[in-house]
Design a protein around this motif. Structure first.
Motif, PDB file in Angstrom:
ATOM      1  N   LEU A  26      -1.650  16.960   9.059  1.00 27.76           N
ATOM      2  CA  LEU A  26      -0.774  17.596   8.077  1.00 27.76           C
ATOM      3  C   LEU A  26      -1.607  18.200   6.946  1.00 27.76           C
ATOM      4  N   SER A  27      -1.026  19.090   6.195  1.00 26.55           N
ATOM      5  CA  SER A  27      -1.783  19.743   5.124  1.00 26.55           C
ATOM      6  C   SER A  27      -2.090  18.803   3.972  1.00 26.55           C
ATOM      7  N   GLY A  28      -1.295  17.749   3.831  1.00 28.39           N
ATOM      8  CA  GLY A  28      -1.564  16.731   2.824  1.00 28.39           C
ATOM      9  C   GLY A  28      -2.125  15.483   3.484  1.00 28.39           C
ATOM     10  N   SER A  29      -2.040  14.341   2.791  1.00 30.92           N
ATOM     11  CA  SER A  29      -2.607  13.110   3.342  1.00 30.92           C
ATOM     12  C   SER A  29      -1.858  11.895   2.826  1.00 30.92           C
ATOM     13  N   ILE A  30      -2.096  10.754   3.486  1.00 29.92           N
ATOM     14  CA  ILE A  30      -1.478   9.490   3.122  1.00 29.92           C
ATOM     15  C   ILE A  30      -2.574   8.510   2.705  1.00 29.92           C
ATOM     16  N   ILE A  31      -2.361   7.862   1.568  1.00 27.66           N
ATOM     17  CA  ILE A  31      -3.264   6.824   1.080  1.00 27.66           C
ATOM     18  C   ILE A  31      -2.525   5.493   1.162  1.00 27.66           C
ATOM     19  N   VAL A  32      -3.096   4.509   1.842  1.00 27.39           N
ATOM     20  CA  VAL A  32      -2.462   3.204   1.986  1.00 27.39           C
ATOM     21  C   VAL A  32      -2.871   2.284   0.843  1.00 27.39           C
ATOM     22  N   LEU A  33      -1.885   1.827   0.092  1.00 24.07           N
ATOM     23  CA  LEU A  33      -2.102   0.890  -1.007  1.00 24.07           C
ATOM     24  C   LEU A  33      -1.101  -0.256  -0.864  1.00 24.07           C
ATOM     25  N   ASP A  34      -1.516  -1.321  -0.198  1.00 18.46           N
ATOM     26  CA  ASP A  34      -0.626  -2.449   0.052  1.00 18.46           C
ATOM     27  C   ASP A  34      -0.157  -3.076  -1.262  1.00 18.46           C
ATOM     28  N   GLY A  35       1.041  -3.640  -1.231  1.00 13.70           N
ATOM     29  CA  GLY A  35       1.515  -4.343  -2.417  1.00 13.70           C
ATOM     30  C   GLY A  35       2.954  -4.778  -2.272  1.00 13.70           C
ATOM     31  N   ASP A  36       3.305  -5.808  -3.018  1.00 17.02           N
ATOM     32  CA  ASP A  36       4.658  -6.351  -3.043  1.00 17.02           C
ATOM     33  C   ASP A  36       5.287  -5.967  -4.374  1.00 17.02           C
ATOM     34  N   VAL A  37       6.358  -5.183  -4.348  1.00 18.53           N
ATOM     35  CA  VAL A  37       6.955  -4.702  -5.593  1.00 18.53           C
ATOM     36  C   VAL A  37       7.501  -5.829  -6.455  1.00 18.53           C
ATOM     37  N   THR A  38       7.750  -6.998  -5.869  1.00 13.82           N
ATOM     38  CA  THR A  38       8.248  -8.114  -6.675  1.00 13.82           C
ATOM     39  C   THR A  38       7.137  -8.774  -7.475  1.00 13.82           C
ATOM     40  N   GLU A  65      -0.063   2.850  10.424  1.00 14.77           N
ATOM     41  CA  GLU A  65       0.550   3.716  11.434  1.00 14.77           C
ATOM     42  C   GLU A  65       1.074   5.006  10.802  1.00 14.77           C
ATOM     43  N   LEU A  66       1.669   4.879   9.624  1.00 10.35           N
ATOM     44  CA  LEU A  66       2.165   6.049   8.896  1.00 10.35           C
ATOM     45  C   LEU A  66       1.018   6.973   8.535  1.00 10.35           C
ATOM     46  N   GLY A  69       8.104   1.172  -0.976  1.00  4.70           N
ATOM     47  CA  GLY A  69       9.021   0.975   0.149  1.00  4.70           C
ATOM     48  C   GLY A  69       8.849   2.028   1.215  1.00  4.70           C
ATOM     49  N   ALA A  70       7.584   2.355   1.534  1.00  2.00           N
ATOM     50  CA  ALA A  70       7.304   3.490   2.420  1.00  2.00           C
ATOM     51  C   ALA A  70       7.060   3.101   3.868  1.00  2.00           C
ATOM     52  N   SER A  71       7.236   1.827   4.210  1.00  2.00           N
ATOM     53  CA  SER A  71       6.916   1.408   5.582  1.00  2.00           C
ATOM     54  C   SER A  71       7.990   1.755   6.594  1.00  2.00           C
ATOM     55  N   SER A  72       9.211   2.073   6.119  1.00  2.00           N
ATOM     56  CA  SER A  72      10.292   2.412   7.053  1.00  2.00           C
ATOM     57  C   SER A  72      11.349   3.241   6.348  1.00  2.00           C
ATOM     58  N   GLY A  73      12.338   3.699   7.118  1.00  3.15           N
ATOM     59  CA  GLY A  73      13.497   4.365   6.544  1.00  3.15           C
ATOM     60  C   GLY A  73      13.187   5.611   5.737  1.00  3.15           C
ATOM     61  N   ILE A  74      13.924   5.763   4.652  1.00  6.58           N
ATOM     62  CA  ILE A  74      13.796   6.953   3.818  1.00  6.58           C
ATOM     63  C   ILE A  74      12.387   7.099   3.263  1.00  6.58           C
ATOM     64  N   TYR A 110       1.121  17.488  -0.221  1.00 10.76           N
ATOM     65  CA  TYR A 110       0.906  16.460  -1.242  1.00 10.76           C
ATOM     66  C   TYR A 110      -0.016  15.359  -0.726  1.00 10.76           C
ATOM     67  N   LYS A 111      -0.767  14.758  -1.643  1.00 10.59           N
ATOM     68  CA  LYS A 111      -1.498  13.535  -1.356  1.00 10.59           C
ATOM     69  C   LYS A 111      -0.578  12.392  -1.766  1.00 10.59           C
ATOM     70  N   VAL A 112      -0.180  11.562  -0.797  1.00 12.86           N
ATOM     71  CA  VAL A 112       0.867  10.568  -1.018  1.00 12.86           C
ATOM     72  C   VAL A 112       0.309   9.159  -0.886  1.00 12.86           C
ATOM     73  N   ALA A 113       0.418   8.376  -1.956  1.00 16.24           N
ATOM     74  CA  ALA A 113       0.049   6.960  -1.922  1.00 16.24           C
ATOM     75  C   ALA A 113       1.282   6.165  -1.520  1.00 16.24           C
ATOM     76  N   VAL A 114       1.173   5.354  -0.486  1.00 14.45           N
ATOM     77  CA  VAL A 114       2.321   4.607   0.027  1.00 14.45           C
ATOM     78  C   VAL A 114       2.100   3.114  -0.169  1.00 14.45           C
ATOM     79  N   THR A 115       3.162   2.437  -0.591  1.00 15.58           N
ATOM     80  CA  THR A 115       3.086   1.006  -0.873  1.00 15.58           C
ATOM     81  C   THR A 115       4.205   0.269  -0.146  1.00 15.58           C
ATOM     82  N   ALA A 116       3.857  -0.859   0.427  1.00 11.99           N
ATOM     83  CA  ALA A 116       4.812  -1.779   1.050  1.00 11.99           C
ATOM     84  C   ALA A 116       4.037  -3.043   1.380  1.00 11.99           C
ATOM     85  N   ARG A 117       4.751  -4.066   1.855  1.00  9.71           N
ATOM     86  CA  ARG A 117       4.076  -5.325   2.211  1.00  9.71           C
ATOM     87  C   ARG A 117       3.469  -5.262   3.614  1.00  9.71           C
TER      88      ARG A 117
END
Length: 278
Positions: A57-69, A49-50, A17-22, A35-42
């Protein structure tokens, strides 16, 4: 056994649930801490964009698409982390939806979608994460619930039910996970300023920004506290309200929210449930 606190050198942080909000704000916060952060959302576009925003930044973002349902989707995400990016050190299970429910216009879809995303979606991430951490002998998990899960509130029949279930789930799992070297924490925010809460047509007490929420959660993840809840002045009052007998509790909530005086036709325009709006 010493409590495990995940640091950047321990491996990947996975946030659903990393595409918006908290979720989005927390991903940027942790990437800024190295931190190296893997982010998931639909929403692939929002995750890209994230990722771009995290450049520098000192860490990085890894995009891993997916639907939690989709349980198979989450298995694939976990496999990608494990075999392509490294050890999973921390999972922050944050994906969620808020659909207000009104008894005069009950809709099965609102319940089914809420349960699928907020509850089953957590389980779909939790199972592969625990399996991976069990094999490594350590790990950290944070389940994002809400103060709405403490006790029933108007419009929260679906959302609050899922968040109450997450609270019980985290409490119950702690007994066994402690023995496995996996530390589990519960995150219960109050009102957070997100696109979802901006739809609320009423004053929201102790409203905090997503950046403040991310700061509180990031600090809590480094503590030994089981529950991370904020803002304390608001959440403490709600905890105390849980001690009230039902007759007093219902009267108090009606008085504070003015819910009893609102005509049924207007109820749908005035949701009153605090939520994380992940």
């Amino acid at each position: 056994m010493r409590d495990f606190i995940a640091h950047p050198e321990h491996g990947i942080v996975w946030i659903s649930g990393a595409s918006s909000g908290i979720g989005r704000a927390l991903a940027l916060r942790l990437a800024g801490e190295g931190y190296k952060v893997a982010v998931t959302a639909r929403s692939h576009e929002k995750l890209v964009e994230l990722q771009a925003e995290a450049n520098g930044l000192s860490g990085s973002i890894i995009v891993l698409d997916g639907d939690v349902t989709d349980a198979e989707d989450m298995e694939h995400v976990m496999a990608s982390i494990e075999y392509e990016h490294g050890t999973l050190a921390m999972a922050i299970l944050n994906a969620g939806v808020y659909l207000p429910v009104h008894a005069e216009d009950l809709n099965r879809t609102d319940f089914e979608k809420s349960f699928a995303v907020n509850l089953s979606g957590v389980v779909n991430c939790l199972l592969p994460a625990i399996r991976h951490m069990k094999a490594k002998g350590q790990g950290q998990i944070a389940i994002v619930s809400s103060v709405t899960g403490y006790r029933g509130l108007p419009t929260g029949a679906a959302y609050g039910a899922t968040k109450a279930a997450l609270i019980n789930m985290a409490e119950s799992l702690k007994f066994d996970l402690d023995k496995m070297g996996i530390r589990i924490q519960l995150v219960c925010p109050g009102f957070v300023d997100t696109p979802a809460t901006r739809k609320n047509a009423f004053p929201m007490p102790a409203l905090v920004s997503v950046e403040e929420a991310a700061r509180e959660i990031a600090a809590g993840l480094k503590s030994l506290a089981f529950e991370i809840t904020f803002p304390k002045r608001f959440t403490t009052m709600l905890k105390l309200a849980c001690l009230l007998p039902y007759s007093v509790y219902f009267t108090l909530v009606n008085r504070v929210t003015g819910w009893r005086e609102r005509p049924p036709s207007a109820a749908g325009r005035h949701p009153v449930t605090p939520h994380a709006a992940e």
